[in-house]
Design a protein around this motif. Structure first.
Motif, PDB file in Angstrom:
ATOM      1  N   PRO A  58       0.809  -1.229   0.000  1.00  8.13           N
ATOM      2  CA  PRO A  58       0.000   0.000   0.000  1.00  8.13           C
ATOM      3  C   PRO A  58       0.842   1.280   0.000  1.00  8.13           C
ATOM      4  CG  PRO A  58       0.041  -0.917   2.192  1.00  8.13           C
ATOM      5  CD  PRO A  58       0.825  -1.874   1.331  1.00  8.13           C
ATOM      6  N   VAL A  59       1.944   1.224  -0.715  1.00 10.16           N
ATOM      7  CA  VAL A  59       2.836   2.385  -0.831  1.00 10.16           C
ATOM      8  C   VAL A  59       3.075   2.622  -2.319  1.00 10.16           C
ATOM      9  CG1 VAL A  59       5.126   3.309  -0.313  1.00 10.16           C
ATOM     10  CG2 VAL A  59       3.966   1.833   1.364  1.00 10.16           C
ATOM     11  N   GLU A  60       2.508   3.707  -2.840  1.00  9.17           N
ATOM     12  CA  GLU A  60       2.714   4.036  -4.252  1.00  9.17           C
ATOM     13  C   GLU A  60       4.060   4.738  -4.401  1.00  9.17           C
ATOM     14  OE1 GLU A  60      -1.966   4.522  -5.457  1.00  9.17           O
ATOM     15  OE2 GLU A  60      -0.742   6.331  -5.386  1.00  9.17           O
ATOM     16  N   VAL A  61       4.746   4.401  -5.469  1.00  8.61           N
ATOM     17  CA  VAL A  61       6.067   4.996  -5.721  1.00  8.61           C
ATOM     18  C   VAL A  61       5.945   5.931  -6.925  1.00  8.61           C
ATOM     19  CG1 VAL A  61       8.486   4.547  -6.234  1.00  8.61           C
ATOM     20  CG2 VAL A  61       7.182   2.922  -4.843  1.00  8.61           C
ATOM     21  N   VAL A  62       6.297   7.182  -6.713  1.00  9.28           N
ATOM     22  CA  VAL A  62       6.278   8.176  -7.794  1.00  9.28           C
ATOM     23  C   VAL A  62       7.714   8.558  -8.103  1.00  9.28           C
ATOM     24  CG1 VAL A  62       5.637  10.565  -8.365  1.00  9.28           C
ATOM     25  CG2 VAL A  62       3.974   9.045  -7.273  1.00  9.28           C
ATOM     26  N   VAL A  63       8.043   8.573  -9.389  1.00 11.24           N
ATOM     27  CA  VAL A  63       9.361   9.042  -9.830  1.00 11.24           C
ATOM     28  C   VAL A  63       9.151  10.328 -10.622  1.00 11.24           C
ATOM     29  CG1 VAL A  63      11.454   8.506 -11.139  1.00 11.24           C
ATOM     30  CG2 VAL A  63      10.211   6.661  -9.986  1.00 11.24           C
ATOM     31  N   ILE A 108       7.619   1.972   7.079  1.00 13.69           N
ATOM     32  CA  ILE A 108       8.193   0.837   7.825  1.00 13.69           C
ATOM     33  C   ILE A 108       7.530   0.731   9.203  1.00 13.69           C
ATOM     34  CG2 ILE A 108      10.300  -0.050   8.936  1.00 13.69           C
ATOM     35  CD1 ILE A 108      11.842   1.439   6.600  1.00 13.69           C
ATOM     36  N   VAL A 109       7.510   1.842   9.929  1.00 10.87           N
ATOM     37  CA  VAL A 109       7.024   1.821  11.308  1.00 10.87           C
ATOM     38  C   VAL A 109       5.527   1.488  11.361  1.00 10.87           C
ATOM     39  CG1 VAL A 109       6.681   3.232  13.387  1.00 10.87           C
ATOM     40  CG2 VAL A 109       8.843   3.359  12.126  1.00 10.87           C
ATOM     41  N   LEU A 110       4.775   1.944  10.368  1.00 11.67           N
ATOM     42  CA  LEU A 110       3.337   1.675  10.355  1.00 11.67           C
ATOM     43  C   LEU A 110       3.002   0.335   9.707  1.00 11.67           C
ATOM     44  CD1 LEU A 110       2.118   5.309   9.659  1.00 11.67           C
ATOM     45  CD2 LEU A 110       2.106   4.069  11.820  1.00 11.67           C
ATOM     46  N   GLY A 111       4.040  -0.403   9.286  1.00 17.53           N
ATOM     47  CA  GLY A 111       3.833  -1.779   8.851  1.00 17.53           C
ATOM     48  C   GLY A 111       3.359  -1.949   7.424  1.00 17.53           C
ATOM     49  N   TRP A 112       3.512  -0.917   6.578  1.00 20.19           N
ATOM     50  CA  TRP A 112       3.027  -1.028   5.196  1.00 20.19           C
ATOM     51  C   TRP A 112       4.054  -1.702   4.295  1.00 20.19           C
ATOM     52  CZ3 TRP A 112       1.682   4.736   5.931  1.00 20.19           C
ATOM     53  CH2 TRP A 112       0.472   4.835   6.650  1.00 20.19           C
ATOM     54  N   ALA A 113       5.325  -1.593   4.612  1.00 20.48           N
ATOM     55  CA  ALA A 113       6.361  -2.225   3.793  1.00 20.48           C
ATOM     56  C   ALA A 113       7.614  -2.394   4.641  1.00 20.48           C
ATOM     57  CB  ALA A 113       6.674  -1.373   2.562  1.00 20.48           C
ATOM     58  N   ALA A 114       8.373  -3.455   4.347  1.00 19.67           N
ATOM     59  CA  ALA A 114       9.645  -3.671   5.045  1.00 19.67           C
ATOM     60  C   ALA A 114      10.716  -2.790   4.397  1.00 19.67           C
ATOM     61  CB  ALA A 114      10.046  -5.140   4.927  1.00 19.67           C
ATOM     62  N   ALA A 115      11.776  -2.550   5.170  1.00 19.38           N
ATOM     63  CA  ALA A 115      12.854  -1.692   4.654  1.00 19.38           C
ATOM     64  C   ALA A 115      13.427  -2.272   3.361  1.00 19.38           C
ATOM     65  CB  ALA A 115      13.946  -1.539   5.717  1.00 19.38           C
ATOM     66  N   TRP A 116      13.602  -3.612   3.317  1.00 14.10           N
ATOM     67  CA  TRP A 116      14.190  -4.205   2.112  1.00 14.10           C
ATOM     68  C   TRP A 116      13.247  -4.067   0.921  1.00 14.10           C
ATOM     69  CZ3 TRP A 116      12.181  -8.046  -0.942  1.00 14.10           C
ATOM     70  CH2 TRP A 116      11.151  -8.841  -0.390  1.00 14.10           C
ATOM     71  N   GLU A 117      11.933  -4.107   1.197  1.00 11.74           N
ATOM     72  CA  GLU A 117      10.965  -3.952   0.102  1.00 11.74           C
ATOM     73  C   GLU A 117      11.029  -2.531  -0.463  1.00 11.74           C
ATOM     74  OE1 GLU A 117       7.403  -7.063   1.233  1.00 11.74           O
ATOM     75  OE2 GLU A 117       7.442  -5.151   2.303  1.00 11.74           O
ATOM     76  N   ASP A 139       4.887 -14.901  -3.413  1.00  8.93           N
ATOM     77  CA  ASP A 139       5.923 -15.864  -3.014  1.00  8.93           C
ATOM     78  C   ASP A 139       7.130 -15.178  -2.386  1.00  8.93           C
ATOM     79  OD1 ASP A 139       4.429 -17.989  -3.904  1.00  8.93           O
ATOM     80  OD2 ASP A 139       5.334 -17.973  -5.914  1.00  8.93           O
ATOM     81  N   GLY A 140       6.898 -14.175  -1.565  1.00  7.00           N
ATOM     82  CA  GLY A 140       7.982 -13.517  -0.846  1.00  7.00           C
ATOM     83  C   GLY A 140       8.823 -12.572  -1.680  1.00  7.00           C
ATOM     84  N   ALA A 141       8.459 -12.408  -2.951  1.00  7.45           N
ATOM     85  CA  ALA A 141       9.239 -11.501  -3.812  1.00  7.45           C
ATOM     86  C   ALA A 141       8.406 -10.258  -4.133  1.00  7.45           C
ATOM     87  CB  ALA A 141       9.615 -12.217  -5.103  1.00  7.45           C
ATOM     88  N   ILE A 142       9.087  -9.232  -4.592  1.00  7.92           N
ATOM     89  CA  ILE A 142       8.424  -7.995  -5.008  1.00  7.92           C
ATOM     90  C   ILE A 142       8.315  -7.991  -6.533  1.00  7.92           C
ATOM     91  CG2 ILE A 142       8.803  -5.487  -5.219  1.00  7.92           C
ATOM     92  CD1 ILE A 142       7.824  -6.142  -2.484  1.00  7.92           C
ATOM     93  N   LEU A 143       7.103  -7.724  -7.020  1.00  4.69           N
ATOM     94  CA  LEU A 143       6.874  -7.633  -8.467  1.00  4.69           C
ATOM     95  C   LEU A 143       6.269  -6.273  -8.786  1.00  4.69           C
ATOM     96  CD1 LEU A 143       5.103 -11.081  -9.153  1.00  4.69           C
ATOM     97  CD2 LEU A 143       7.532 -10.505  -9.485  1.00  4.69           C
ATOM     98  N   LEU A 144       6.659  -5.705  -9.917  1.00 11.05           N
ATOM     99  CA  LEU A 144       5.969  -4.510 -10.410  1.00 11.05           C
ATOM    100  C   LEU A 144       4.571  -4.934 -10.847  1.00 11.05           C
ATOM    101  CD1 LEU A 144       5.902  -1.563 -11.277  1.00 11.05           C
ATOM    102  CD2 LEU A 144       6.963  -2.237 -13.435  1.00 11.05           C
TER     103      LEU A 144
END
Ligand SMILES: Nc1ncnc2c1ncn2[C@@H]1O[C@H](COP(=O)(O)OP(=O)(O)OP(=O)(O)O)[C@@H](O)[C@H]1O
Ligand SMILES: [Mg+2]
Length: 247
Positions: free
Chosen positions: A95-100, A145-154, A191-196
């Motif tokens: 639940p974290v949108e990434v804008v470039v 990270i702190v609010l639990g939406w994504a891990a640091a590695w993600e 499966d534990g991986a990040i996909l676009l």
């Protein structure tokens, strides 16, 4: 993980977003994404149906997701099923949108008091909490990270991949005399991986004709700059070299 179904059967509607519907298939690992003609802006306050928008966005998204996959970014996209329907790996959306951003525009211009059109010295990555109820508020990585939406590695993985996507898309659009001003990506877990995941379309990108600054994206609708259907049909010609014809 199961292989993508050869002849997926469109099952129950799992959820409906503003521009797409997500359907289950007979295989729980795979979903069908159906592109609608709906255009919305300002978190759904402004709405319209734009003929041809769904199939054109679907086609552009499939093309661009294919390009970034070929450049080494893993995606959830499997294949096109029909002009509106595409098969995707089912993911749990982060639940974290990434804008470039490459050029100052939109909310970045407004909140920082900078004129639209200023090229940034390097791309800026921003994060937004994906919440319609809260109007997708800006957040930083620490909050996510702190609010639990994504891990640091993600978040690190999403950032690196978003910048790679930016390299690919900047070059793609530049070859077509278009500046990629900014764009939004969604990622998911499988499966534990990040996909676009989701889509790469002119709904979630700012595309400015080089030299004139003419908008070739959903700002045409947001800002009442012209006919969005005509803009998307023009983009189809730019991307595929032929005029759009409904199938
Ligand atoms: N591969 C996938 N698996 C599961 N869900 C997905 C996948 N790709 C995208 N989604 C989700 O499906 C929905 C697609 O709808 P759409 O993109 O129209 O929504 P939206 O208008 O962006 O608004 P919102 O995403 O907040 O509903 C979104 O919720 C998106 O996060
Ligand atoms: Mg979306």
């Amino acid at each position: 993980m199961s292989n993508a179904p050869l002849h997926p059967v469109v099952g129950e509607l799992l959820y409906e977003g503003k521009a797409k519907q997500v359907y289950a298939t007979e295989d729980a690992d795979w979903v069908v994404m159906r592109f609608k003609d709906d255009a919305t802006a300002f978190n759904g306050l402004k709405k319209a149906s734009i003929s041809d928008k769904g199939p054109i966005n679907a086609k552009i998204s499939a093309h661009l997701l294919g390009l970034v996959a070929a450049a080494g970014v893993p995606t959830a996209f499997a294949r096109t099923l029909s002009p509106r329907d595409q098969l995707f790996r089912r993911v749990e959306i982060v639940p974290v949108e990434v804008v470039v951003r490459n050029v100052v525009a939109g909310s970045f211009a407004k909140k920082l008091g900078r004129p639209e059109g200023e090229w940034l010295a390097r791309p800026v990555v921003e994060h937004f909490y994906k919440s319609d109820a809260l109007n997708d508020p800006p957040i930083n990585e620490d909050a996510a990270i702190v609010l639990g939406w994504a891990a640091a590695w993600e978040l690190a993985c999403m950032r690196e991949r978003a910048l790679r996507v930016n390299e690919v898309l900047l070059a793609f659009w530049a070859e077509r005399n278009i500046d990629l001003v900014d764009f939004k990506l969604e990622f998911g877990r499988a499966d534990g991986a990040i996909l676009l995941a989701d889509e790469i379309t002119p709904d979630g990108s700012r595309l400015w004709e080089r030299g004139t600054g003419r908008h070739l994206d959903k700002d045409v609708f947001r800002r009442d700059l012209g006919d969005l259907g005509d803009t998307y049909r023009e983009l189809h010609t730019i991307v595929f070299g032929t005029a759009y014809r409904a199938e």
